[in-house]
Design an enzyme around this catalytic site. Structure first.
Site, PDB file in Angstrom:
ATOM      1  N   HIS A 122       0.809  -1.288  -0.095  1.00 48.66           N
ATOM      2  CA  HIS A 122      -0.149  -0.055  -0.178  1.00 48.66           C
ATOM      3  C   HIS A 122       0.881   1.225   0.056  1.00 48.66           C
ATOM      4  O   HIS A 122       0.308   2.233   0.431  1.00 48.66           O
ATOM      5  CB  HIS A 122      -1.109  -0.040   1.163  1.00 48.66           C
ATOM      6  CG  HIS A 122      -2.137  -0.947   0.958  1.00 48.66           C
ATOM      7  ND1 HIS A 122      -2.795  -1.568   1.982  1.00 48.66           N
ATOM      8  CD2 HIS A 122      -2.664  -1.634  -0.106  1.00 48.66           C
ATOM      9  CE1 HIS A 122      -3.686  -2.362   1.356  1.00 48.66           C
ATOM     10  NE2 HIS A 122      -3.715  -2.367   0.168  1.00 48.66           N
ATOM     11  N   CYS A 154       4.783  21.180  -5.519  1.00 55.83           N
ATOM     12  CA  CYS A 154       6.088  21.013  -6.166  1.00 55.83           C
ATOM     13  C   CYS A 154       6.986  22.468  -6.113  1.00 55.83           C
ATOM     14  O   CYS A 154       6.346  23.392  -6.769  1.00 55.83           O
ATOM     15  CB  CYS A 154       6.104  20.510  -7.413  1.00 55.83           C
ATOM     16  SG  CYS A 154       7.473  20.124  -8.208  1.00 55.83           S
TER      17      CYS A 154
HETATM   18  P1  NAD Z   1      -7.484  -3.597  10.394  1.00 55.00           P
HETATM   19  O1  NAD Z   1      -7.714  -2.309  11.094  1.00 55.00           O
HETATM   20  O2  NAD Z   1      -8.641  -3.949   9.353  1.00 55.00           O
HETATM   21  O3  NAD Z   1      -7.321  -4.656  11.257  1.00 55.00           O
HETATM   22  C1  NAD Z   1      -6.202  -4.942  12.407  1.00 55.00           C
HETATM   23  C2  NAD Z   1      -6.352  -6.171  13.017  1.00 55.00           C
HETATM   24  O4  NAD Z   1      -5.231  -6.198  13.957  1.00 55.00           O
HETATM   25  C3  NAD Z   1      -7.652  -6.370  13.937  1.00 55.00           C
HETATM   26  O5  NAD Z   1      -8.205  -7.549  13.516  1.00 55.00           O
HETATM   27  C4  NAD Z   1      -7.103  -6.289  15.411  1.00 55.00           C
HETATM   28  O6  NAD Z   1      -7.722  -7.230  16.293  1.00 55.00           O
HETATM   29  C5  NAD Z   1      -5.757  -6.576  15.366  1.00 55.00           C
HETATM   30  N1  NAD Z   1      -4.844  -5.998  16.445  1.00 55.00           N
HETATM   31  C6  NAD Z   1      -4.948  -4.532  16.749  1.00 55.00           C
HETATM   32  N2  NAD Z   1      -3.941  -4.424  17.714  1.00 55.00           N
HETATM   33  C7  NAD Z   1      -3.083  -5.540  17.806  1.00 55.00           C
HETATM   34  C8  NAD Z   1      -1.839  -6.012  18.371  1.00 55.00           C
HETATM   35  N3  NAD Z   1      -1.394  -5.219  19.226  1.00 55.00           N
HETATM   36  N4  NAD Z   1      -1.432  -7.308  18.056  1.00 55.00           N
HETATM   37  C9  NAD Z   1      -2.106  -8.157  17.063  1.00 55.00           C
HETATM   38  N5  NAD Z   1      -3.347  -7.481  16.574  1.00 55.00           N
HETATM   39  C10 NAD Z   1      -3.721  -6.404  16.918  1.00 55.00           C
HETATM   40  O7  NAD Z   1      -6.120  -3.563   9.739  1.00 55.00           O
HETATM   41  P2  NAD Z   1      -5.418  -3.993   8.228  1.00 55.00           P
HETATM   42  O8  NAD Z   1      -6.250  -5.529   8.041  1.00 55.00           O
HETATM   43  O9  NAD Z   1      -4.092  -3.875   8.354  1.00 55.00           O
HETATM   44  O10 NAD Z   1      -6.280  -3.166   7.137  1.00 55.00           O
HETATM   45  C11 NAD Z   1      -6.497  -1.716   7.381  1.00 55.00           C
HETATM   46  C12 NAD Z   1      -5.766  -0.923   6.332  1.00 55.00           C
HETATM   47  O11 NAD Z   1      -5.210   0.228   6.722  1.00 55.00           O
HETATM   48  C13 NAD Z   1      -4.306  -1.709   5.591  1.00 55.00           C
HETATM   49  O12 NAD Z   1      -4.508  -1.513   4.230  1.00 55.00           O
HETATM   50  C14 NAD Z   1      -3.139  -0.563   5.884  1.00 55.00           C
HETATM   51  O13 NAD Z   1      -2.570  -0.262   4.706  1.00 55.00           O
HETATM   52  C15 NAD Z   1      -3.788   0.795   6.577  1.00 55.00           C
HETATM   53  N6  NAD Z   1      -3.317   1.331   7.738  1.00 55.00           N
HETATM   54  C16 NAD Z   1      -1.968   1.397   8.006  1.00 55.00           C
HETATM   55  C17 NAD Z   1      -1.719   1.756   9.197  1.00 55.00           C
HETATM   56  C18 NAD Z   1      -0.205   1.731   9.232  1.00 55.00           C
HETATM   57  O14 NAD Z   1       0.769   2.137   8.495  1.00 55.00           O
HETATM   58  N7  NAD Z   1       0.168   1.617  10.629  1.00 55.00           N
HETATM   59  C19 NAD Z   1      -2.531   2.097  10.164  1.00 55.00           C
HETATM   60  C20 NAD Z   1      -3.886   2.159   9.959  1.00 55.00           C
HETATM   61  C21 NAD Z   1      -4.445   1.683   8.785  1.00 55.00           C
END
Ligand code: NAD
Length: 249
Positions: A122, A154
């Site tokens: 992503h 830019c």
């Molecule tokens: P999601 O939010 O849909 O799911 C996150 C999952 O992680 C949940 O099922 C939750 O139970 C679990 N979780 C939360 N904290 C946890 C921990 N400490 N240990 C283990 N499990 C834990 O996230 P997704 O499936 O990655 O989809 C969300 C989209 O959002 C992705 O495409 C991503 O690119 C984007 N995103 C990225 C970031 C980042 O870069 N850190 C942050 C938010 C969203």
């Protein structure tokens, strides 16, 4: 910690040593202070609809709102540090258990934890590029323009820039086809911290014969997995690394 599942995951990693790809989601980074999408109360989805704010449509139709929201949500992420989960995965890679870490995250924390072979399906927060001349700038430099400018521009041609992240409505980047190849040559995919609901990235989890899941909450794919370890990524993966008797090298 579920000691039986920790042992089972360690055995699975041993059996498929060097033929395992990891697939991470926002959940691995919550312990670094970055909210995920779907955790009740703290997830970004609890407050707003990211689909509405983080889309190509929003960037084109409401650029000022897009950048204000983007800065507010992702600005603090630029200073985030990797946690025990990122470090444990880097250890598994350095010890030859894992050949590739595929991530949906844009936070760059696997690289900060010194993982080498990371595929960001992503995109990432490190840079932006000009939509007209293509010139690239550090994200920090773009966000610093915001108090004075409604949208970052830019420095070369004055046109607006966009972040190098995959927005809703964007095509998937080259890293996605590389990730597909990586899972197709794997025996095991280890999913960490993903609800497995964001498509098409979630399909990567199901391309190898074996599946293991480390997640705090149940996912729709749990029934398909060889091993499911419920817990926080930091604690669970550290326990697996200890079970395998390897340390950070
Ligand atoms: P999601 O939010 O849909 O799911 C996150 C999952 O992680 C949940 O099922 C939750 O139970 C679990 N979780 C939360 N904290 C946890 C921990 N400490 N240990 C283990 N499990 C834990 O996230 P997704 O499936 O990655 O989809 C969300 C989209 O959002 C992705 O495409 C991503 O690119 C984007 N995103 C990225 C970031 C980042 O870069 N850190 C942050 C938010 C969203």
């Amino acid at each position: 910690m579920q000691q039986t599942e920790v042992r089972a995951l360690a055995q699975l990693l041993n059996r498929h040593r060097g033929r395992t790809a990891v697939f991470t989601g926002a959940g691995i980074s919550t312990e670094s202070g970055i909210p995920d999408f779907r955790s009740p109360g703290t997830g970004l989805w609890s407050h707003i609809d990211p689909m509405e704010y983080l889309s190509v449509d929003a960037l084109y139709a409401r650029p000022q709102t897009f950048w204000r929201y983007f800065d507010q949500v992702f600005g603090p992420t630029l200073d985030a540090e990797p946690n025990a989960g990122h470090i444990a995965l880097a250890t598994l890679e350095q010890s030859g258990y894992v050949h590739t870490i595929i991530t949906q995250n844009i936070d760059g924390l696997h690289q900060k934890a010194e993982a080498q072979n990371v595929l960001e399906v992503h995109g990432h927060l490190r840079t932006v590029h000009c939509r007209s001349c293509g010139r690239t700038y550090p994200m920090q430099q773009a966000l610093e323009q915001l108090p004075k400018e409604p949208v970052p521009r830019c420095e070369q041609c004055g046109k607006t820039v966009r972040p190098d992240v995959v927005l809703f409505g964007d095509m998937m980047p080259h890293a996605f086809s590389q990730a597909l190849q990586a899972v197709e040559r794997s025996q095991l995919v280890l999913v960490v911290g993903s609800s497995l609901t964001v498509s098409p990235a979630n399909t990567l989890a199901f391309q190898a014969p074996h599946l293991a899941i480390v997640n705090r909450d149940p996912t729709l794919a749990d029934r398909r997995a060889d091993v499911v370890l419920y817990g926080t990524a930091g604690e669970a993966l550290t326990a697996v690394v200890e079970e395998l008797a390897i340390g950070h090298q």
